[in-house]
Design an enzyme around this catalytic site. Structure first.
Site, short mmCIF file in Angstrom:
data_model
loop_
_atom_site.label_atom_id
_atom_site.label_comp_id
_atom_site.label_asym_id
_atom_site.label_seq_id
_atom_site.Cartn_x
_atom_site.Cartn_y
_atom_site.Cartn_z
N SER A 142 0.43 -0.87 0.02
CA SER A 142 -0.18 -0.12 0.25
C SER A 142 0.86 1.17 0.22
CB SER A 142 -0.86 -0.15 1.03
OG SER A 142 -2.28 0.66 1.08
N ASP A 269 -9.81 -4.19 -5.70
CA ASP A 269 -9.01 -2.81 -4.95
C ASP A 269 -10.03 -1.64 -4.34
OD1 ASP A 269 -7.80 -1.43 -3.11
OD2 ASP A 269 -5.97 -2.14 -3.74
N HIS A 297 -7.87 -5.16 -0.87
CA HIS A 297 -6.61 -4.37 -0.71
C HIS A 297 -5.49 -5.49 0.12
CE1 HIS A 297 -4.48 -1.05 -0.54
NE2 HIS A 297 -4.19 -0.62 0.70
#
Length: 334
Positions: A142, A269, A297
């Site tokens: 991320s 996502d 995610h």
């Protein structure tokens, strides 16, 4: 190297866990035990510190460095699963914490942000000096993935002195697209989760460094744009949130990457709409794109109920091993 835009070799979600939101949230319930970490503190060149959590040292074994996501740490589900996998394999592993994320506030007004490429570079250079004779790999999740890609893309060939291969998992490649998307619909659940800890940390920082920003306005921030505009951007040298999101996005720099790099972005996502993902024309020949239909995610749960998180660690290790040992190009899948 040529690129892969692959779904057939990528992740496949179990039938009992449908949809991007469930695939994102369920791993939080499947953390598993903590690896046997050893903590080390490094002083930074500007008078601050970071904490690193290490697996037990294995002389001569490869090293994997994991950069965590927003408000993440070595205790995050993906960090636990990867580090447990590395320990079982006999590899070395370390999770450097971005400033203020190790459980103790950092010293300076600055903290960390999605474009912290200089911090990434300083950490990897120091690790390369300490592990000069073994393969070295870097992974970022991320926010950490975006910062790692930004470092790789802006350093080009020079990055290969410090890492042999890299991987980014669910990076918010276009920060404006991701940031605004997180302020809509069900995604506001994730925003509230992030803001709860971001605001608490910001308030503690303001107590130690009075006058950094307006406390009342900070507590009233309703989304990441407002928070970044008031806190993140000015504390890290950006004009405002728009300037930060533009300059810290890694997507414009993917063509500059020269280190073999795996880029995994599920199409479902919730943090970044698939329309903003890169295609093979927007990345260098060193980048392998994997864009599976599902995964959420940083989810990637596999197996029967209640599932486990072994897919991502295995995928990363396979990529790192292949990138190190093979001089052939990645196959192109039409």
């Amino acid at each position: 190297m040529s690129r892969v835009r692959a779904t057939d070799r990528g992740y496949v979600a179990p039938s009992w866990l449908p949809g991007g939101h469930l695939q994102t949230i369920w791993p939080l319930l499947r953390k598993g035990p903590l690896p046997p970490y050893r903590r080390e503190r490094w002083d930074t060149p500007d008078g601050d510190f970071i904490d690193l959590d290490w697996l037990p040292h294995r002389p001569g074994a490869p090293l994997v460095v994991l950069f965590h996501g927003l408000e993440g740490s070595s205790r995050s589900p993906y960090a636990r699963s990867l580090m447990r996998h590395l320990a079982e394999r006999g590899w070395n592993g370390v999770v450097p914490h971005f400033r203020g994320c190790s459980g103790e506030p950092n010293r300076l007004p600055r903290a960390y942000h999605s474009g912290d490429a200089d911090e990434i570079g300083w950490i990897l250079e120091r690790l390369a000096a300490g592990f000069a004779d073994v393969p070295r790999y870097a992974a970022g999740v991320s926010l950490g993935g975006n910062a790692l890609l930004l470092w790789l893309g802006t350093r080009g060939e020079a990055a290969s002195r410090f890492v042999d291969a890299a991987a980014a998992i669910c990076p918010p490649l276009d920060l404006a697209a991701a940031g605004h998307h997180l302020g809509r619909g069900f995604n506001r659940v994730y925003t509230r989760h992030f803001l709860a800890t971001l605001k608490a940390n910001a308030a503690a920082k303001l107590h130690r460094h009075p006058g950094l920003f307006n406390s009342d306005a900070m507590w009233k921030a309703a989304n990441l744009y407002e928070f970044d505009n008031l806190v993140t951007a000015p504390l890290h040298g950006f004009r405002d949130a728009d300037d930060y999101w533009l300059r810290a996005s890694s997507k414009p720099h993917l063509h500059g990457i020269r280190v073999p790099t795996l880029l995994i972005n599920p199409l479902n996502d919730p943090f970044l709409p698939a329309v903003h993902l890169p295609d093979t024309r927007e990345v260098s020949n060193a980048v392998q794109l994997e864009q599976p239909e599902e995964g959420g995610h940083v989810g990637f749960v596999v197996g029967g109920w209640p599932g486990h998180l072994d897919w991502l660690p295995g995928r990363l290790v396979r990529f790192f091993t292949a990138a190190r040992s093979s001089q052939t190009t990645f196959p192109t899948i039409a």
